[in-house]
Design a protein around this motif. Structure first.
Motif, mmCIF file in Angstrom:
data_model
loop_
_atom_site.group_PDB
_atom_site.id
_atom_site.type_symbol
_atom_site.label_atom_id
_atom_site.label_comp_id
_atom_site.label_asym_id
_atom_site.label_seq_id
_atom_site.Cartn_x
_atom_site.Cartn_y
_atom_site.Cartn_z
ATOM 1 N N SER A 143 0.734 -1.193 -0.118
ATOM 2 C CA SER A 143 0.155 -0.069 -0.092
ATOM 3 C C SER A 143 1.002 1.033 -0.107
ATOM 4 O O SER A 143 0.748 2.340 -0.709
ATOM 5 N N ARG A 144 1.993 1.241 0.937
ATOM 6 C CA ARG A 144 2.724 2.424 0.829
ATOM 7 C C ARG A 144 3.468 2.748 -0.639
ATOM 8 O O ARG A 144 3.533 3.793 -1.015
ATOM 9 N N VAL B 76 0.799 4.245 -2.840
ATOM 10 C CA VAL B 76 0.612 5.533 -2.473
ATOM 11 C C VAL B 76 1.659 6.679 -3.036
ATOM 12 O O VAL B 76 1.214 7.503 -3.578
ATOM 13 N N GLU B 77 2.854 5.983 -2.897
ATOM 14 C CA GLU B 77 3.779 6.784 -3.534
ATOM 15 C C GLU B 77 3.770 6.887 -5.300
ATOM 16 O O GLU B 77 4.196 7.974 -5.655
ATOM 17 N N SER C 205 -3.961 9.185 -1.651
ATOM 18 C CA SER C 205 -3.985 8.973 -0.055
ATOM 19 C C SER C 205 -4.016 7.438 0.207
ATOM 20 O O SER C 205 -4.341 6.658 -0.593
ATOM 21 N N PRO C 206 -3.635 7.015 1.723
ATOM 22 C CA PRO C 206 -3.828 5.623 1.864
ATOM 23 C C PRO C 206 -5.222 5.268 1.835
ATOM 24 O O PRO C 206 -5.573 4.038 1.597
ATOM 25 N N VAL D 153 -6.090 4.363 -1.599
ATOM 26 C CA VAL D 153 -5.569 2.934 -2.077
ATOM 27 C C VAL D 153 -6.173 1.618 -1.344
ATOM 28 O O VAL D 153 -6.554 0.771 -1.935
#
Length: 482
Positions: A30-31, A34-35, A40-41, A44
């Motif tokens: 997920s991170r 996001v990047e 936003s988280p 996602v």
């Protein structure tokens, strides 16, 4: 970008890339998503949840998200043609067939395509909704003892007492039932008050959702013309006498679609006529919390001046908050209250307790009066913006009444203007409008449009939407007028 569209776009991107991974292969974290996509988280998380719901990925807590095993498509094609015979045969024995045209309701519920200005909506735009206050209320409600327990079938006592105070007069909490929004309240009321096949008097024009409820219940809507002072008493009395109806449904405050307010003199006449014919008045008080900042003092609900139980009052928090806060109330006195209660219990048992608790937290918070003041000011400004834009860009169209409450205006089109063609041309021009035909239970006297100014993002969209409507009018309406 709006969160909903961001979720949809991310979900589509992830679907397009699924072929990169073998079955059981792990997707990026997920991170990393996001990047990579600069979202936003929450976006996602929702996009991955959408893919999981579609069976495309599998989420394993602590391990990650993996491509799912493709589903085998073995379902055979069925034959549902028998239903046409079954449904038609059922209708042949009914006094009033219950086949329902829901298009007038669906046009106000459909989400517009990207880039289309929404003049056909029936709710406040997200920017006008008290989202933070509702979220805080829901969080506080979740911490209340017993919040997930079974509520009383009539509703929480404190919430019933709040609605009773809002209605005023001598209405008490014992005379209030909590319902799942105004539409549910109207459905319960009509089913309780009139048997299948019976006539029910309605204002003309009126809210299509109410007409749909009546027809789905096997009732026969009979129109009673209204003007800028509300339903016309002399025609109401004649309609009761001619039809033998025992129910009138009306919206005395900021009527939908005309915006009319029932005049003080007519309030007494309407109640007197109903008493004379032994009939009920279903008061749909849907717009009381959508009063504009520059309006004068509001008349009390009809139910507040009704000691004899003529009025069955329906109201809701939904219009002033969110389409999903479906909490409303029915108020009545006398034996009819027990019938209303029985029908509601059979239909839905009760409104979920967490929703009732959240509503109670919301209306009891300091944020509630602030929200109502903010909405009142913004709706007044939007009404003025729309009126000015119509005067500048569509002076040919008649705006017979400028309301000081509610969320829309009602336009009468010049004679000969093709309503359906104009509606279609408007959509091609990038603005969605509500045609007038579904608001009439019989033949309409003229072509109309209803334009909502509450569902758009801001006032600049109102002006632009009217400009687009002018483009559509030139294509269709102007050519039809002499």
């Amino acid at each position: 970008m709006h969160e909903r569209s961001s979720v949809a776009e991310l979900a589509k991107s992830l679907k397009d890339e699924l072929d990169r991974y073998s079955v059981g292969g792990k997707l990026p974290s997920s991170r990393a998503l996001v990047e990579r996509y600069r979202v936003s988280p929450v976006t996602v998380s929702r996009a991955l949840a959408q893919l999981a719901a579609e069976g495309l990925v599998v989420t394993r807590p602590g391990a990650g998200v993996f491509r799912a095993e493709p589903r085998a498509h073995t379902a055979r094609s069925g034959d549902t043609s028998w239903q046409e015979v079954a449904l038609s045969a059922e209708g042949a024995t009914e006094l009033v067939p219950r086949a329902v045209d829901a298009s007038g309701v669906l046009v106000t519920l459909a989400a517009p395509s990207t880039g289309v200005i929404e003049f056909n909506g029936g709710y406040l735009a997200p920017g006008l909704q008290p989202e933070r206050a509702m979220a805080a209320a829901l969080a506080r409600a979740g911490r209340r003892p017993g919040a997930w327990g079974r509520p009383p079938v009539d509703g929480l006592t404190e919430l019933r007492a709040w609605f009773a105070r809002e209605i005023g007069g001598t209405v008490t909490a014992a005379e209030v039932l909590i319902c799942a929004g105004g539409q549910s309240a109207l459905t319960t009321a009509l089913r309780a008050l009139a048997p299948p096949g019976a006539p029910v008097l309605v204002e003309s024009p009126t809210y299509p959702g109410m007409l749909a409820v009546a027809r789905a219940s096997g009732l026969r809507p009979v129109p009673v013309p209204a003007d800028t002072d509300g339903v016309r008493p002399e025609l109401l009395a004649a309609a009761f006498k001619a039809t033998g109806a025992r129910v009138l449904v009306c919206q005395p405050l900021f009527q939908n679609p005309t915006g009319a307010v029932l005049s003080p003199a007519r309030r007494a006449e309407v109640l007197g006529i109903a008493r004379e014919f032994g009939a009920f008045v279903v008061e749909d008080d849907f717009a009381r919390r959508l009063v504009h900042a520059d309006a004068g003092p509001l008349p009390a609900p009809l139910a507040a001046d009704d000691p004899d139980g003529v009025v069955v009052h329906a109201c809701s928090l939904t219009k002033a908050t969110s389409p999903s806060l479906r909490v409303g109330a029915l108020a009545a006195r006398g034996p009819v209250l027990e019938r209303l209660r029985a029908i509601q219990v059979v239909d839905s048992f009760f409104v979920p307790r967490p929703l009732q608790e959240a509503a109670l937290e919301l209306v009891g918070s300091p944020a509630w009066p602030r929200h109502l003041r903010s909405v009142a000011a913004e709706l007044a400004a939007r009404r003025q913006t729309m009126a000015a834009a119509l005067a500048e860009h569509l002076p040919e169209v008649d705006l017979p009444h400028l309301p000081f409450g509610g969320y829309h205006v009602w336009l009468r089109l010049p004679d000969g203007t093709p309503e359906s063609a104009l509606t279609a041309a408007a959509l091609r021009a990038g603005v969605a409008v509500a045609p007038g035909r579904p608001y009439f239970s019989a033949e309409p006297p003229a072509a109309h449009l209803r334009l909502s100014f509450a569902g758009v993002a801001g006032r600049s969209e109102i002006t632009e939407g009217v400009r687009r409507l002018r483009t559509a009018y030139r294509e269709t309406g102007a050519a039809a007028t002499p």
